[in-house]
Design a protein around this motif. Structure first.
Motif, PDB file in Angstrom:
ATOM      1  N   GLU A 139       0.827  -1.204   0.000  1.00  0.00           N
ATOM      2  CA  GLU A 139       0.000   0.000   0.000  1.00  0.00           C
ATOM      3  C   GLU A 139       0.861   1.254   0.000  1.00  0.00           C
ATOM      4  O   GLU A 139       1.897   1.303   0.664  1.00  0.00           O
ATOM      5  CB  GLU A 139      -0.903  -0.004   1.241  1.00  0.00           C
ATOM      6  CG  GLU A 139      -1.699   1.269   1.454  1.00  0.00           C
ATOM      7  CD  GLU A 139      -2.359   1.307   2.821  1.00  0.00           C
ATOM      8  OE1 GLU A 139      -2.736   2.411   3.268  1.00  0.00           O
ATOM      9  OE2 GLU A 139      -2.477   0.240   3.473  1.00  0.00           O
ATOM     10  N   SER A 140       0.438   2.262  -0.757  1.00  0.00           N
ATOM     11  CA  SER A 140       1.148   3.536  -0.741  1.00  0.00           C
ATOM     12  C   SER A 140       0.207   4.649  -1.192  1.00  0.00           C
ATOM     13  O   SER A 140      -0.742   4.419  -1.938  1.00  0.00           O
ATOM     14  CB  SER A 140       2.361   3.497  -1.674  1.00  0.00           C
ATOM     15  OG  SER A 140       3.110   4.693  -1.576  1.00  0.00           O
ATOM     16  N   VAL A 141       0.477   5.861  -0.721  1.00  0.00           N
ATOM     17  CA  VAL A 141      -0.208   7.063  -1.191  1.00  0.00           C
ATOM     18  C   VAL A 141       0.787   7.830  -2.056  1.00  0.00           C
ATOM     19  O   VAL A 141       1.879   8.184  -1.592  1.00  0.00           O
ATOM     20  CB  VAL A 141      -0.694   7.942  -0.028  1.00  0.00           C
ATOM     21  CG1 VAL A 141      -1.282   9.248  -0.552  1.00  0.00           C
ATOM     22  CG2 VAL A 141      -1.732   7.193   0.801  1.00  0.00           C
ATOM     23  N   LEU A 142       0.429   8.076  -3.306  1.00  0.00           N
ATOM     24  CA  LEU A 142       1.297   8.802  -4.228  1.00  0.00           C
ATOM     25  C   LEU A 142       0.651  10.132  -4.586  1.00  0.00           C
ATOM     26  O   LEU A 142      -0.571  10.205  -4.783  1.00  0.00           O
ATOM     27  CB  LEU A 142       1.540   7.984  -5.502  1.00  0.00           C
ATOM     28  CG  LEU A 142       2.174   6.606  -5.318  1.00  0.00           C
ATOM     29  CD1 LEU A 142       2.337   5.917  -6.665  1.00  0.00           C
ATOM     30  CD2 LEU A 142       3.523   6.707  -4.601  1.00  0.00           C
ATOM     31  N   ASN A 143       1.458  11.170  -4.673  1.00  0.00           N
ATOM     32  CA  ASN A 143       0.977  12.494  -5.047  1.00  0.00           C
ATOM     33  C   ASN A 143       1.468  12.801  -6.456  1.00  0.00           C
ATOM     34  O   ASN A 143       2.676  12.759  -6.727  1.00  0.00           O
ATOM     35  CB  ASN A 143       1.474  13.551  -4.060  1.00  0.00           C
ATOM     36  CG  ASN A 143       0.735  14.871  -4.207  1.00  0.00           C
ATOM     37  OD1 ASN A 143       0.420  15.305  -5.309  1.00  0.00           O
ATOM     38  ND2 ASN A 143       0.457  15.518  -3.090  1.00  0.00           N
ATOM     39  N   ALA A 144       0.552  13.164  -7.339  1.00  0.00           N
ATOM     40  CA  ALA A 144       0.884  13.391  -8.742  1.00  0.00           C
ATOM     41  C   ALA A 144       1.937  14.481  -8.923  1.00  0.00           C
ATOM     42  O   ALA A 144       2.745  14.418  -9.863  1.00  0.00           O
ATOM     43  CB  ALA A 144      -0.385  13.743  -9.521  1.00  0.00           C
ATOM     44  N   LYS A 145       1.960  15.471  -8.037  1.00  0.00           N
ATOM     45  CA  LYS A 145       2.918  16.573  -8.215  1.00  0.00           C
ATOM     46  C   LYS A 145       4.364  16.105  -8.057  1.00  0.00           C
ATOM     47  O   LYS A 145       5.290  16.759  -8.533  1.00  0.00           O
ATOM     48  CB  LYS A 145       2.618  17.711  -7.237  1.00  0.00           C
ATOM     49  CG  LYS A 145       2.907  17.422  -5.779  1.00  0.00           C
ATOM     50  CD  LYS A 145       2.573  18.636  -4.897  1.00  0.00           C
ATOM     51  CE  LYS A 145       2.901  18.384  -3.426  1.00  0.00           C
ATOM     52  NZ  LYS A 145       2.545  19.550  -2.578  1.00  0.00           N
ATOM     53  N   PHE A 147       5.521  13.609  -9.515  1.00  0.00           N
ATOM     54  CA  PHE A 147       5.884  12.879 -10.731  1.00  0.00           C
ATOM     55  C   PHE A 147       5.683  13.728 -11.987  1.00  0.00           C
ATOM     56  O   PHE A 147       5.406  13.212 -13.066  1.00  0.00           O
ATOM     57  CB  PHE A 147       5.071  11.576 -10.811  1.00  0.00           C
ATOM     58  CG  PHE A 147       5.349  10.642  -9.670  1.00  0.00           C
ATOM     59  CD1 PHE A 147       6.400   9.736  -9.739  1.00  0.00           C
ATOM     60  CD2 PHE A 147       4.606  10.700  -8.508  1.00  0.00           C
ATOM     61  CE1 PHE A 147       6.691   8.894  -8.681  1.00  0.00           C
ATOM     62  CE2 PHE A 147       4.882   9.859  -7.435  1.00  0.00           C
ATOM     63  CZ  PHE A 147       5.935   8.953  -7.521  1.00  0.00           C
ATOM     64  N   GLY A 148       5.841  15.029 -11.832  1.00  0.00           N
ATOM     65  CA  GLY A 148       5.810  15.925 -12.988  1.00  0.00           C
ATOM     66  C   GLY A 148       4.437  16.370 -13.428  1.00  0.00           C
ATOM     67  O   GLY A 148       4.287  16.930 -14.519  1.00  0.00           O
ATOM     68  N   VAL A 149       3.417  16.139 -12.594  1.00  0.00           N
ATOM     69  CA  VAL A 149       2.055  16.580 -12.893  1.00  0.00           C
ATOM     70  C   VAL A 149       1.803  17.886 -12.133  1.00  0.00           C
ATOM     71  O   VAL A 149       2.065  17.946 -10.932  1.00  0.00           O
ATOM     72  CB  VAL A 149       1.015  15.515 -12.475  1.00  0.00           C
ATOM     73  CG1 VAL A 149      -0.408  15.995 -12.769  1.00  0.00           C
ATOM     74  CG2 VAL A 149       1.291  14.198 -13.199  1.00  0.00           C
ATOM     75  N   ILE A 177       9.985  11.992  -8.183  1.00  0.00           N
ATOM     76  CA  ILE A 177      10.971  12.644  -9.054  1.00  0.00           C
ATOM     77  C   ILE A 177      11.254  14.055  -8.537  1.00  0.00           C
ATOM     78  O   ILE A 177      12.385  14.520  -8.544  1.00  0.00           O
ATOM     79  CB  ILE A 177      10.444  12.694 -10.502  1.00  0.00           C
ATOM     80  CG1 ILE A 177      10.184  11.279 -11.020  1.00  0.00           C
ATOM     81  CG2 ILE A 177      11.435  13.422 -11.417  1.00  0.00           C
ATOM     82  CD1 ILE A 177       9.467  11.231 -12.350  1.00  0.00           C
ATOM     83  N   TYR A 178      10.185  14.727  -8.100  1.00  0.00           N
ATOM     84  CA  TYR A 178      10.295  16.074  -7.534  1.00  0.00           C
ATOM     85  C   TYR A 178       9.813  16.036  -6.083  1.00  0.00           C
ATOM     86  O   TYR A 178       8.753  15.492  -5.802  1.00  0.00           O
ATOM     87  CB  TYR A 178       9.456  17.068  -8.335  1.00  0.00           C
ATOM     88  CG  TYR A 178       9.759  17.076  -9.815  1.00  0.00           C
ATOM     89  CD1 TYR A 178      10.997  17.493 -10.276  1.00  0.00           C
ATOM     90  CD2 TYR A 178       8.811  16.653 -10.747  1.00  0.00           C
ATOM     91  CE1 TYR A 178      11.291  17.490 -11.631  1.00  0.00           C
ATOM     92  CE2 TYR A 178       9.093  16.649 -12.096  1.00  0.00           C
ATOM     93  CZ  TYR A 178      10.330  17.069 -12.539  1.00  0.00           C
ATOM     94  OH  TYR A 178      10.619  17.067 -13.876  1.00  0.00           O
ATOM     95  N   GLN A 179      10.585  16.650  -5.186  1.00  0.00           N
ATOM     96  CA  GLN A 179      10.229  16.611  -3.768  1.00  0.00           C
ATOM     97  C   GLN A 179      10.162  17.984  -3.112  1.00  0.00           C
ATOM     98  O   GLN A 179       9.485  18.151  -2.108  1.00  0.00           O
ATOM     99  CB  GLN A 179      11.236  15.734  -3.004  1.00  0.00           C
ATOM    100  CG  GLN A 179      11.279  14.294  -3.493  1.00  0.00           C
ATOM    101  CD  GLN A 179      12.092  13.398  -2.575  1.00  0.00           C
ATOM    102  OE1 GLN A 179      11.829  13.310  -1.384  1.00  0.00           O
ATOM    103  NE2 GLN A 179      13.091  12.720  -3.127  1.00  0.00           N
ATOM    104  N   ARG A 180      10.858  18.970  -3.677  1.00  0.00           N
ATOM    105  CA  ARG A 180      10.889  20.294  -3.076  1.00  0.00           C
ATOM    106  C   ARG A 180       9.874  21.224  -3.734  1.00  0.00           C
ATOM    107  O   ARG A 180       9.573  21.092  -4.924  1.00  0.00           O
ATOM    108  CB  ARG A 180      12.297  20.897  -3.181  1.00  0.00           C
ATOM    109  CG  ARG A 180      13.374  20.086  -2.470  1.00  0.00           C
ATOM    110  CD  ARG A 180      14.674  20.870  -2.363  1.00  0.00           C
ATOM    111  NE  ARG A 180      15.126  21.379  -3.651  1.00  0.00           N
ATOM    112  CZ  ARG A 180      15.853  20.690  -4.511  1.00  0.00           C
ATOM    113  NH1 ARG A 180      16.206  19.436  -4.238  1.00  0.00           N
ATOM    114  NH2 ARG A 180      16.238  21.226  -5.649  1.00  0.00           N
ATOM    115  N   ILE A 347       2.390   6.546 -16.000  1.00  0.00           N
ATOM    116  CA  ILE A 347       3.633   6.124 -16.657  1.00  0.00           C
ATOM    117  C   ILE A 347       4.693   5.769 -15.618  1.00  0.00           C
ATOM    118  O   ILE A 347       5.417   4.774 -15.764  1.00  0.00           O
ATOM    119  CB  ILE A 347       4.129   7.236 -17.606  1.00  0.00           C
ATOM    120  CG1 ILE A 347       3.226   7.320 -18.837  1.00  0.00           C
ATOM    121  CG2 ILE A 347       5.576   6.985 -18.031  1.00  0.00           C
ATOM    122  CD1 ILE A 347       3.501   8.524 -19.719  1.00  0.00           C
ATOM    123  N   ALA A 348       4.782   6.562 -14.560  1.00  0.00           N
ATOM    124  CA  ALA A 348       5.763   6.277 -13.511  1.00  0.00           C
ATOM    125  C   ALA A 348       5.501   4.926 -12.869  1.00  0.00           C
ATOM    126  O   ALA A 348       6.425   4.143 -12.609  1.00  0.00           O
ATOM    127  CB  ALA A 348       5.736   7.386 -12.459  1.00  0.00           C
TER     128      ALA A 348
END
Length: 362
Positions: A139-145, A147-149, A177-180, A347-348
């Motif tokens: 299980e995981s929660v992913l945030n689109a931002k 991953f370049g969204v 991919i992006y964290q900051r 895609i990610a």
């Protein structure tokens, strides 16, 4: 659809316009336009679909019942995950992927127990079907931002890996991919090149060149602009959209009225506290919903133009390229956009799944 890495057996979609749009954009993938409850082993045989030895099943049961935007209830739609589970019981894929809104983390069933616990327990063990099938659930929660969204959009992902394969330890969810904050794509990055629109106006041509890499990626080689039209709003709504500031909404408007800065006719009595919200130009968009073109809905008012988002802007924010064709009325198109997993996030995850399958077949 075939390429050197995968072969898609079929897709399923109940909504006729969404089904037509899927077939228009992916004509080589067999699309079953029917209720998932009608899909059975016999049905797939009739359609000449060989469902044996399947690696992966991907699904996202309806999320509206779990959403924190609006009413939350454990109704028939909330139980549609059971149909997905039934499909798994006879396809028996090596892996399945399940996606839903983060509201799933907190909603309770009719006896006050967490629905997510029910889902994970039921998807782990299929002994009630009198078959030897069980899955290890990740299980995981992913945030689109991440991953370049250009959108702050969190979603719950469950990955089930068949226990008899003994490979679940090799699965890892994709890393951001992006964290900051300064790395995240903004609303302007996404839609700043799209034409301005007046009340009730529509445009079919681009007017300026792209000026961000994301805009270039989304526009590609498109010459014709589609789904970029603004609805007609009355004087009251136009005034509300004009005075509300980025990051604010209904509460802010009502405070202006109470403080005597705005006429009492603009006082808002309907809607949730997060409605009539205006987006930020220099931040990622809030989560795109089916009501992305309805200014009285959850935050979807354009930050520098006096209007709500257009369908094409919503598609851009979701990371659909401008070449992607939608089918149906504006309401139907917005539903197709709002219900989707952002393609760049998909895609990610797909790349991670590809790496996983490569690792277990070496």
């Amino acid at each position: 659809m075939n390429n050197r890495n995968y072969h898609i057996l079929f897709a399923n979609e109940l909504d006729i316009n969404a089904a037509k749009a899927f077939s228009l954009n992916f004509p080589r993938i067999p699309l079953l336009n029917c209720d998932v409850a009608n899909i059975s082993e016999e049905y797939l045989v009739e359609k000449n679909i060989d469902y044996t030895n399947v690696d992966l099943v991907i699904g996202g049961p309806p999320c509206q019942s779990f959403s924190t935007v609006g009413k939350r209830q454990y109704d028939a739609r909330a139980k549609m995950y059971k149909e997905y589970r039934r499909i798994l019981s006879f396809i028996k894929p090596k892996v399945f992927l399940f996606e839903n809104v983060t509201g799933l983390l907190t909603i309770k069933n009719n006896i006050g127990q967490p629905v997510l616990d029910d889902i994970k327990n039921e998807f782990s063990d299929f002994s009630d079907f009198n078959i030897d099938l069980s899955y290890e659930i990740k299980e995981s929660v992913l945030n689109a931002k991440h991953f370049g969204v250009p959108q702050n959009r969190e979603r719950v992902f469950l990955v089930g890996i068949r226990k008899d394969l003994n490979v679940s330890s090799k699965w890892k969810f994709p890393s951001p991919i992006y964290q900051r904050e300064e790395q995240f794509l903004t609303l302007e990055d996404a839609i700043g090149d799209l034409p301005t629109l007046l009340n009730g106006e529509s445009k079919q041509n681009y007017e300026i060149e792209t000026y961000t890499r994301y805009q270039q990626l989304m526009r590609g080689d498109c010459d014709d602009l589609t789904n970029h039209y603004n609805g007609i709003n009355g004087e009251k709504m136009l005034r509300i959209m004009e005075v509300v500031i980025p990051g604010e909404g209904k509460k802010y408007i009502n405070e202006l009225v109470v403080n005597g800065e705005l006429d009492s006719k603009y006082y808002l009595t309907s809607g949730y506290n997060n409605t009539y919200g205006k987006l930020w130009w220099d931040k990622p968009s809030s989560t795109i919903t089916n009501n992305l073109s309805t200014p009285s809905s959850f935050r979807c008012i354009h930050p520098i133009q006096n209007r709500a988002l257009t369908s094409r802007e919503g598609a851009r924010i979701q990371s659909f390229p401008d070449s992607f064709h939608f089918v149906g009325s504006k309401e139907s198109v917005n539903m197709q956009i709002g219900n989707a997993v952002p393609p760049l996030l998909a895609i990610a995850i797909a790349k991670q799944l590809e790496s996983f399958f490569k690792s277990i077949t070496r």
